[in-house]
Scaffold this motif. Sequence first.
Motif, PDB file in Angstrom:
ATOM      1  N   ALA A 196       0.806  -1.226   0.000  1.00 13.03           N
ATOM      2  CA  ALA A 196       0.000   0.000   0.000  1.00 13.03           C
ATOM      3  C   ALA A 196       0.838   1.274   0.000  1.00 13.03           C
ATOM      4  O   ALA A 196       0.409   2.305  -0.522  1.00 13.03           O
ATOM      5  N   ASP A 197       2.046   1.225   0.580  1.00 12.11           N
ATOM      6  CA  ASP A 197       2.839   2.467   0.660  1.00 12.11           C
ATOM      7  C   ASP A 197       3.832   2.615  -0.499  1.00 12.11           C
ATOM      8  O   ASP A 197       4.632   3.554  -0.507  1.00 12.11           O
ATOM      9  N   THR A 198       3.782   1.736  -1.478  1.00  9.21           N
ATOM     10  CA  THR A 198       4.673   1.865  -2.645  1.00  9.21           C
ATOM     11  C   THR A 198       4.230   3.048  -3.492  1.00  9.21           C
ATOM     12  O   THR A 198       3.058   3.181  -3.831  1.00  9.21           O
ATOM     13  N   LYS A 199       5.193   3.883  -3.818  1.00  9.19           N
ATOM     14  CA  LYS A 199       4.873   5.032  -4.684  1.00  9.19           C
ATOM     15  C   LYS A 199       5.376   4.798  -6.111  1.00  9.19           C
ATOM     16  O   LYS A 199       4.822   5.332  -7.068  1.00  9.19           O
ATOM     17  N   ILE A 200       6.455   4.023  -6.241  1.00 11.10           N
ATOM     18  CA  ILE A 200       7.017   3.755  -7.562  1.00 11.10           C
ATOM     19  C   ILE A 200       7.112   2.243  -7.744  1.00 11.10           C
ATOM     20  O   ILE A 200       7.839   1.567  -7.017  1.00 11.10           O
ATOM     21  N   GLY A 201       6.361   1.727  -8.689  1.00  9.46           N
ATOM     22  CA  GLY A 201       6.354   0.289  -8.922  1.00  9.46           C
ATOM     23  C   GLY A 201       7.452  -0.104  -9.902  1.00  9.46           C
ATOM     24  O   GLY A 201       8.505   0.546  -9.989  1.00  9.46           O
ATOM     25  N   ALA A 202       7.174  -1.185 -10.651  1.00 14.21           N
ATOM     26  CA  ALA A 202       8.177  -1.696 -11.594  1.00 14.21           C
ATOM     27  C   ALA A 202       8.018  -1.013 -12.951  1.00 14.21           C
ATOM     28  O   ALA A 202       6.903  -0.683 -13.356  1.00 14.21           O
ATOM     29  N   LEU A 203       9.141  -0.835 -13.647  1.00 11.11           N
ATOM     30  CA  LEU A 203       9.049  -0.389 -15.046  1.00 11.11           C
ATOM     31  C   LEU A 203       8.523  -1.557 -15.865  1.00 11.11           C
ATOM     32  O   LEU A 203       8.601  -2.715 -15.458  1.00 11.11           O
ATOM     33  N   VAL A 204       7.985  -1.245 -17.047  1.00  9.18           N
ATOM     34  CA  VAL A 204       7.125  -2.229 -17.704  1.00  9.18           C
ATOM     35  C   VAL A 204       7.859  -3.478 -18.204  1.00  9.18           C
ATOM     36  O   VAL A 204       7.265  -4.556 -18.266  1.00  9.18           O
ATOM     37  N   SER A 205       9.142  -3.354 -18.538  1.00 11.79           N
ATOM     38  CA  SER A 205       9.824  -4.525 -19.111  1.00 11.79           C
ATOM     39  C   SER A 205      11.327  -4.397 -18.903  1.00 11.79           C
ATOM     40  O   SER A 205      11.848  -3.318 -18.607  1.00 11.79           O
ATOM     41  N   GLU A 206      12.006  -5.497 -19.122  1.00 13.90           N
ATOM     42  CA  GLU A 206      13.466  -5.492 -19.004  1.00 13.90           C
ATOM     43  C   GLU A 206      14.070  -4.569 -20.072  1.00 13.90           C
ATOM     44  O   GLU A 206      14.981  -3.783 -19.800  1.00 13.90           O
ATOM     45  N   GLY A 207      13.518  -4.658 -21.282  1.00 17.54           N
ATOM     46  CA  GLY A 207      14.019  -3.809 -22.368  1.00 17.54           C
ATOM     47  C   GLY A 207      13.866  -2.343 -22.013  1.00 17.54           C
ATOM     48  O   GLY A 207      14.761  -1.528 -22.248  1.00 17.54           O
ATOM     49  N   HIS A 208      12.711  -2.002 -21.413  1.00 17.17           N
ATOM     50  CA  HIS A 208      12.465  -0.589 -21.115  1.00 17.17           C
ATOM     51  C   HIS A 208      13.356  -0.101 -19.977  1.00 17.17           C
ATOM     52  O   HIS A 208      13.906   0.999 -20.056  1.00 17.17           O
ATOM     53  N   ILE A 209      13.528  -0.910 -18.932  1.00 16.37           N
ATOM     54  CA  ILE A 209      14.371  -0.434 -17.823  1.00 16.37           C
ATOM     55  C   ILE A 209      15.817  -0.273 -18.316  1.00 16.37           C
ATOM     56  O   ILE A 209      16.520   0.674 -17.923  1.00 16.37           O
ATOM     57  N   ASN A 210      16.259  -1.151 -19.204  1.00 13.90           N
ATOM     58  CA  ASN A 210      17.607  -1.011 -19.755  1.00 13.90           C
ATOM     59  C   ASN A 210      17.739   0.289 -20.546  1.00 13.90           C
ATOM     60  O   ASN A 210      18.760   0.979 -20.474  1.00 13.90           O
ATOM     61  N   LYS A 211      16.674   0.615 -21.282  1.00 16.15           N
ATOM     62  CA  LYS A 211      16.699   1.870 -22.062  1.00 16.15           C
ATOM     63  C   LYS A 211      16.772   3.079 -21.117  1.00 16.15           C
ATOM     64  O   LYS A 211      17.581   3.989 -21.300  1.00 16.15           O
ATOM     65  N   VAL A 212      15.929   3.054 -20.079  1.00 13.82           N
ATOM     66  CA  VAL A 212      15.906   4.197 -19.146  1.00 13.82           C
ATOM     67  C   VAL A 212      17.256   4.326 -18.441  1.00 13.82           C
ATOM     68  O   VAL A 212      17.814   5.418 -18.310  1.00 13.82           O
ATOM     69  N   LYS A 213      17.786   3.189 -18.008  1.00  8.78           N
ATOM     70  CA  LYS A 213      19.087   3.211 -17.316  1.00  8.78           C
ATOM     71  C   LYS A 213      20.176   3.736 -18.257  1.00  8.78           C
ATOM     72  O   LYS A 213      21.072   4.491 -17.827  1.00  8.78           O
ATOM     73  N   SER A 214      20.085   3.388 -19.526  1.00 10.28           N
ATOM     74  CA  SER A 214      21.114   3.846 -20.479  1.00 10.28           C
ATOM     75  C   SER A 214      21.087   5.372 -20.606  1.00 10.28           C
ATOM     76  O   SER A 214      22.105   6.001 -20.866  1.00 10.28           O
ATOM     77  N   TYR A 215      19.904   5.976 -20.405  1.00 13.33           N
ATOM     78  CA  TYR A 215      19.836   7.437 -20.454  1.00 13.33           C
ATOM     79  C   TYR A 215      20.496   8.068 -19.228  1.00 13.33           C
ATOM     80  O   TYR A 215      21.044   9.173 -19.311  1.00 13.33           O
ATOM     81  N   ILE A 216      20.453   7.380 -18.080  1.00  9.53           N
ATOM     82  CA  ILE A 216      21.151   7.916 -16.903  1.00  9.53           C
ATOM     83  C   ILE A 216      22.663   7.873 -17.164  1.00  9.53           C
ATOM     84  O   ILE A 216      23.386   8.840 -16.892  1.00  9.53           O
ATOM     85  N   ASP A 217      23.109   6.774 -17.747  1.00  3.53           N
ATOM     86  CA  ASP A 217      24.545   6.673 -18.094  1.00  3.53           C
ATOM     87  C   ASP A 217      24.927   7.751 -19.115  1.00  3.53           C
ATOM     88  O   ASP A 217      25.982   8.380 -19.006  1.00  3.53           O
ATOM     89  N   LEU A 218      24.031   7.964 -20.084  1.00  3.75           N
ATOM     90  CA  LEU A 218      24.293   8.990 -21.096  1.00  3.75           C
ATOM     91  C   LEU A 218      24.382  10.375 -20.442  1.00  3.75           C
ATOM     92  O   LEU A 218      25.267  11.177 -20.767  1.00  3.75           O
ATOM     93  N   ALA A 219      23.449  10.638 -19.521  1.00  2.00           N
ATOM     94  CA  ALA A 219      23.431  11.954 -18.851  1.00  2.00           C
ATOM     95  C   ALA A 219      24.766  12.201 -18.145  1.00  2.00           C
ATOM     96  O   ALA A 219      25.310  13.312 -18.182  1.00  2.00           O
ATOM     97  N   ILE A 220      25.314  11.155 -17.520  1.00  2.71           N
ATOM     98  CA  ILE A 220      26.605  11.308 -16.816  1.00  2.71           C
ATOM     99  C   ILE A 220      27.709  11.595 -17.841  1.00  2.71           C
ATOM    100  O   ILE A 220      28.529  12.501 -17.656  1.00  2.71           O
ATOM    101  N   GLN A 221      27.671  10.838 -18.953  1.00  5.91           N
ATOM    102  CA  GLN A 221      28.664  11.098 -20.024  1.00  5.91           C
ATOM    103  C   GLN A 221      28.550  12.525 -20.555  1.00  5.91           C
ATOM    104  O   GLN A 221      29.534  13.143 -20.939  1.00  5.91           O
ATOM    105  N   GLU A 222      27.316  13.048 -20.566  1.00  9.20           N
ATOM    106  CA  GLU A 222      27.102  14.394 -21.104  1.00  9.20           C
ATOM    107  C   GLU A 222      27.447  15.485 -20.087  1.00  9.20           C
ATOM    108  O   GLU A 222      27.250  16.664 -20.352  1.00  9.20           O
ATOM    109  N   GLY A 223      27.899  15.057 -18.905  1.00 12.03           N
ATOM    110  CA  GLY A 223      28.321  16.032 -17.891  1.00 12.03           C
ATOM    111  C   GLY A 223      27.291  16.283 -16.797  1.00 12.03           C
ATOM    112  O   GLY A 223      27.461  17.189 -15.970  1.00 12.03           O
ATOM    113  N   GLY A 224      26.226  15.503 -16.798  1.00 16.85           N
ATOM    114  CA  GLY A 224      25.190  15.693 -15.789  1.00 16.85           C
ATOM    115  C   GLY A 224      25.624  15.200 -14.416  1.00 16.85           C
ATOM    116  O   GLY A 224      26.458  14.302 -14.292  1.00 16.85           O
TER     117      GLY A 224
END
Length: 479
Positions: free
Chosen positions: A316-344
């Motif tokens: 009941a207290d979960t605010k953020i559940g699971a991302l929809v698929s393995e492919g999608h979480i990998n894509k989202v995670k790759s953007y965090i890695d990209l952001a770091i490469q871009e200087g974020g």
Amino acid sequence: MITLQNYINGSLCNPIENNWLDNIEPATGKVYSRLPDSSQYDIDIAIEAAKSAQYSWANMSVEDRSAIMMKIADGIRNRFDEFAAAESKDQGKPLWLSKAMDISRAIQNIEFFATEILHFASESHHTSQTINYTLRSPIGIVGCISPWNLPLYLFTWKIAPALATGNCVIAKPSELTPYTATLFAEICIEAGLPAGVLNILHGTGNNIGSLIVKHPDIHAISFTGGTVTGAHIASIAAPMFKKLSLELGGKNPTIIFEDANLEQAISTTVRSAFTNQGEICLCGSRILIHDSIYEQFKTEFIKQVQQLKVGDPFEADTKIGALVSEGHINKVKSYIDLAIQEGGIVLCGGNLVYPQGACEKGYFLEPTVIEGLSNTCRTNQEEIFGPVVTLQSFSDEAEAISLANGTIYGLAANIWTEHLSKAHRVSAALDFGIVWVNCWLLRDLRTPFGGVKHSGVGREGGFEVLRFFTEPKNVCIKI
Ligand code: NDP
């Protein structure tokens, strides 16, 4: 193992070629059901069923069509908890959210269009010599293709106006979230929807989705999904002169002016950034803050984001559940890695989460806030569609507008200011189909819904969508 079936000609049925796809529960990473991998044989039967049903559905009185649709809405309401649990299992979103948003809104969609059709009117134009009146007839057979982020919500948002206007429908939910569409088919049977009026075909976008788009007997396509897919669909459907409604991706800005009510702005921006794991086309993923309040906003925003519990959608207290698929979480995670490469600089989050117990193999990611990136870098230009947002500062109104408008997308924007004239001025200057001022996701279903630029073509909602699903014919009578 649950078996999900197609809904063709009024019955649930297996795919003719007996090919099946696995359906994975995102919170556990385990296969829990299978769905048809439909083919040309299935669509051919569905089209024949729709053709047989077309005349009587189109010529049924609107009151009778409306009554059947109201029964369908009641049918969902009677099995509300089952639908909500199915949506969370299939999509990964918290159960409370399925109840508060997805399933409630699916019922509302059907009731809204079942009653709106009773008030739909067409125009007449008079001169001294003529009376013109416009007839609005159903298009015939239409295709509705919807994505995985708000499965039943967006499925019904298309199907309900298509049915209300007297069309027969060939519909495809996302292969990633087919469960509630199948429950919906059961409800349609119970409610007495005539056979062939609605046909639901499961399968992949490249296979059955593409066959729907190409089919010569389907004269309009209503599509919600990614911009690249939308462009591909348009390239096939446009030369066939099909009517097209495309609701596509976004990269939505949230603009926080120096005179905003900060308490409300921050708590609402936490919701607008991370509701449904950030997997809503209307989520604000670029937060633009006036430089005079940047540090204050940042400190309090991060504090609240860090309190969001990530984990089992059924707690009941979960605010953020699971991302929809393995492919999608990998894509989202790759953007965090990209952001770091871009200087974020990652201010909070950035890591995968492995909850203990049943969900340890699920697709969980911390809500992530990044600063220090230019507006032109890929992280700030491309749709990530997950729990990842960036913070940028601006020094005046003109810069805020320029940053906000500075992507290929134009779906929804958010403004926070207590200054009335500024709210009107900036709303008018933003190149977006939807602007929320001092609020987010307050929806009135009568309003036009859709984006500009690469966020789409056409508008859903209200009378706009009833016009989309009908063909106008002018009749001119000499007096
Ligand atoms: P996709 O474009 O990948 O898929 C959307 C639907 O189209 C799915 O049912 C998919 O099937 C199907 N599809 C895929 N390829 C084809 C094809 N070649 N021909 C016909 N159908 C096809 O989008 P996602 O499902 O990944 O959804 C996320 C996207 O949707 C994001 O970009 C988001 O912004 C956008 N969206 C836009 C909204 C709006 O109102 N503007 C609202 C909600 C989401 P399958 O999944 O089985 O492959």
